[in-house]
Design a protein around this motif. Sequence first.
Motif, PDB file in Angstrom:
ATOM      1  N   UNK A 164       9.073   1.400   7.091  1.00 28.11           N
ATOM      2  CA  UNK A 164       9.133  -0.057   7.192  1.00 28.11           C
ATOM      3  C   UNK A 164       7.797  -0.698   7.492  1.00 28.11           C
ATOM      4  N   UNK A 165       6.814   0.076   7.933  1.00 27.35           N
ATOM      5  CA  UNK A 165       5.490  -0.478   8.199  1.00 27.35           C
ATOM      6  C   UNK A 165       4.847  -0.994   6.918  1.00 27.35           C
ATOM      7  N   UNK A 166       3.922  -1.936   7.087  1.00 27.45           N
ATOM      8  CA  UNK A 166       3.243  -2.558   5.965  1.00 27.45           C
ATOM      9  C   UNK A 166       1.808  -2.039   5.855  1.00 27.45           C
ATOM     10  N   UNK A 167       1.304  -2.030   4.616  1.00 28.18           N
ATOM     11  CA  UNK A 167      -0.058  -1.572   4.340  1.00 28.18           C
ATOM     12  C   UNK A 167      -0.890  -2.763   3.883  1.00 28.18           C
ATOM     13  N   UNK A 168      -2.046  -2.953   4.525  1.00 30.71           N
ATOM     14  CA  UNK A 168      -2.937  -4.067   4.217  1.00 30.71           C
ATOM     15  C   UNK A 168      -4.289  -3.521   3.783  1.00 30.71           C
ATOM     16  N   UNK A 169      -5.009  -4.320   2.976  1.00 32.37           N
ATOM     17  CA  UNK A 169      -6.395  -4.003   2.652  1.00 32.37           C
ATOM     18  C   UNK A 169      -7.221  -5.259   2.903  1.00 32.37           C
ATOM     19  N   UNK A 170      -8.426  -5.088   3.417  1.00 26.86           N
ATOM     20  CA  UNK A 170      -9.221  -6.231   3.875  1.00 26.86           C
ATOM     21  C   UNK A 170      -9.927  -6.987   2.755  1.00 26.86           C
ATOM     22  N   UNK A 171      -9.987  -6.413   1.538  1.00 24.25           N
ATOM     23  CA  UNK A 171     -10.671  -7.096   0.444  1.00 24.25           C
ATOM     24  C   UNK A 171     -10.628  -6.287  -0.825  1.00 24.25           C
ATOM     25  N   UNK A 210      -3.938  -6.794  18.367  1.00 16.91           N
ATOM     26  CA  UNK A 210      -2.645  -7.136  17.773  1.00 16.91           C
ATOM     27  C   UNK A 210      -1.635  -6.028  18.046  1.00 16.91           C
ATOM     28  N   UNK A 211      -0.515  -6.375  18.692  1.00 21.88           N
ATOM     29  CA  UNK A 211       0.559  -5.407  18.886  1.00 21.88           C
ATOM     30  C   UNK A 211       1.140  -5.024  17.530  1.00 21.88           C
ATOM     31  N   UNK A 212       1.358  -3.738  17.337  1.00 22.38           N
ATOM     32  CA  UNK A 212       1.914  -3.291  16.070  1.00 22.38           C
ATOM     33  C   UNK A 212       0.890  -2.684  15.140  1.00 22.38           C
ATOM     34  N   UNK A 213      -0.387  -2.650  15.536  1.00 24.06           N
ATOM     35  CA  UNK A 213      -1.386  -1.942  14.738  1.00 24.06           C
ATOM     36  C   UNK A 213      -1.145  -0.446  14.882  1.00 24.06           C
ATOM     37  N   UNK A 214      -0.973   0.250  13.746  1.00 24.80           N
ATOM     38  CA  UNK A 214      -0.662   1.685  13.780  1.00 24.80           C
ATOM     39  C   UNK A 214      -1.867   2.564  13.425  1.00 24.80           C
ATOM     40  N   UNK A 270     -17.104  -1.123   2.609  1.00 25.51           N
ATOM     41  CA  UNK A 270     -17.018  -2.228   3.555  1.00 25.51           C
ATOM     42  C   UNK A 270     -15.606  -2.772   3.665  1.00 25.51           C
ATOM     43  N   UNK A 271     -14.621  -1.925   3.376  1.00 23.58           N
ATOM     44  CA  UNK A 271     -13.224  -2.333   3.417  1.00 23.58           C
ATOM     45  C   UNK A 271     -12.450  -1.504   4.433  1.00 23.58           C
ATOM     46  N   UNK A 272     -11.307  -2.052   4.853  1.00 25.82           N
ATOM     47  CA  UNK A 272     -10.421  -1.352   5.770  1.00 25.82           C
ATOM     48  C   UNK A 272      -9.011  -1.373   5.196  1.00 25.82           C
ATOM     49  N   UNK A 273      -8.352  -0.222   5.234  1.00 28.62           N
ATOM     50  CA  UNK A 273      -6.924  -0.141   4.968  1.00 28.62           C
ATOM     51  C   UNK A 273      -6.245  -0.008   6.323  1.00 28.62           C
ATOM     52  N   UNK A 274      -5.263  -0.845   6.588  1.00 25.47           N
ATOM     53  CA  UNK A 274      -4.564  -0.821   7.873  1.00 25.47           C
ATOM     54  C   UNK A 274      -3.068  -0.712   7.650  1.00 25.47           C
ATOM     55  N   UNK A 275      -2.399   0.005   8.545  1.00 24.01           N
ATOM     56  CA  UNK A 275      -0.941   0.063   8.573  1.00 24.01           C
ATOM     57  C   UNK A 275      -0.488  -0.645   9.838  1.00 24.01           C
ATOM     58  N   UNK A 276       0.418  -1.612   9.674  1.00 20.51           N
ATOM     59  CA  UNK A 276       0.893  -2.398  10.810  1.00 20.51           C
ATOM     60  C   UNK A 276       2.415  -2.483  10.779  1.00 20.51           C
TER      61      UNK A 276
END
Length: 336
Positions: A164-171, A210-214, A270-276
């Motif tokens: 259920x977690x979401x995947x984000x990319x910074x750019x 941020x709460x929820x940063x995995x 210069x990018x970040x992939x994050x799971x939140x």
Amino acid sequence: MQDTHVSLAHGNGGRYMRELIEELFARHLANPRLDVDADAVAIPLPPGDVLVTTDGFTVQPLEFPGGDIGALAVHGTVNDLAVAGARPHYLTLNVFVEEGFEIAALERIVASLARATREAGVAVAAGDTKVLRRGEGGGLYLATTGVGIREPGRRLGLREVRAGDRVLVSGPVGDHGVAVMLAREQFGLRGDLRSDAATVLPLTEALLGIDGLRFMRDPTRGGLATVANEIVRATGLDLHLDEALIPVREPVRAVCEMLGYDPLYLACEGRVVAVVAPEATEGALAAWRELPGGTEAALIGTLSETRNRARAILRTPLGGERVLEELEDDPLPRIC
């Protein structure tokens, strides 16, 4: 120092080597703790968990639109600490330079490296220089080790990821890979695309509260697709990515279509992939979009329980699906 090119004497431990270190490296890397006469130095560190990372850099060409091997070495090492939730403090620098290398080019690269350390708020605390015989190296190689401090008890990593977690990319992805490829001019192509090489520290620090940063990772060699496979392999979850939501610049897309590359496998610097967690998605995106390096941040995927074998699955704009397989061949060697 009057020499115009590096000679073997610059690596023999004598006068020429001393002059190279004092008049070039120490001058640009001015730091009261950089003792060029000591074999080891003490580095004071604030309280917290000490994190260490190390990396090597062999990019060709050494200078490319948007960066060079010097700044890249700093960014790459600082970014590895930053995505682990640490604040970088110190670097060590090992320089392997080939006999005959132009000293003016070396000075440009070291000056760029020094600027990058100041921008990232880190200091080079120790280093070493070796000169390789002509023909035994690619001009210049750099190796760095970084030391940083992470807040005690911070839980961040693939073990924290949930269905259920979401995947984000910074750019946008693939900028660095294509910029370096165009700089090589090996395909007869030219363009004004610049590498995204930069410190991601502002991006990672924006999410740490941020709460929820995995989990966070910088998608360097192997690009976004490789990070996706790392997540899948470590968690046993399916990762569903939406191709239409993944930001890719049009010049990157056009070059990849012409040459048969997939931008999802090309390096970013210069990018970040994050799971939140789902409830943290909007806050994380808003925090990134307020920063110069995160204006094009996007939600690109979701993790779910797998029914069979965990896979990274890409939904295409036409509604089809394809599996993002783990990288085997290196599409662009010496990219970082």
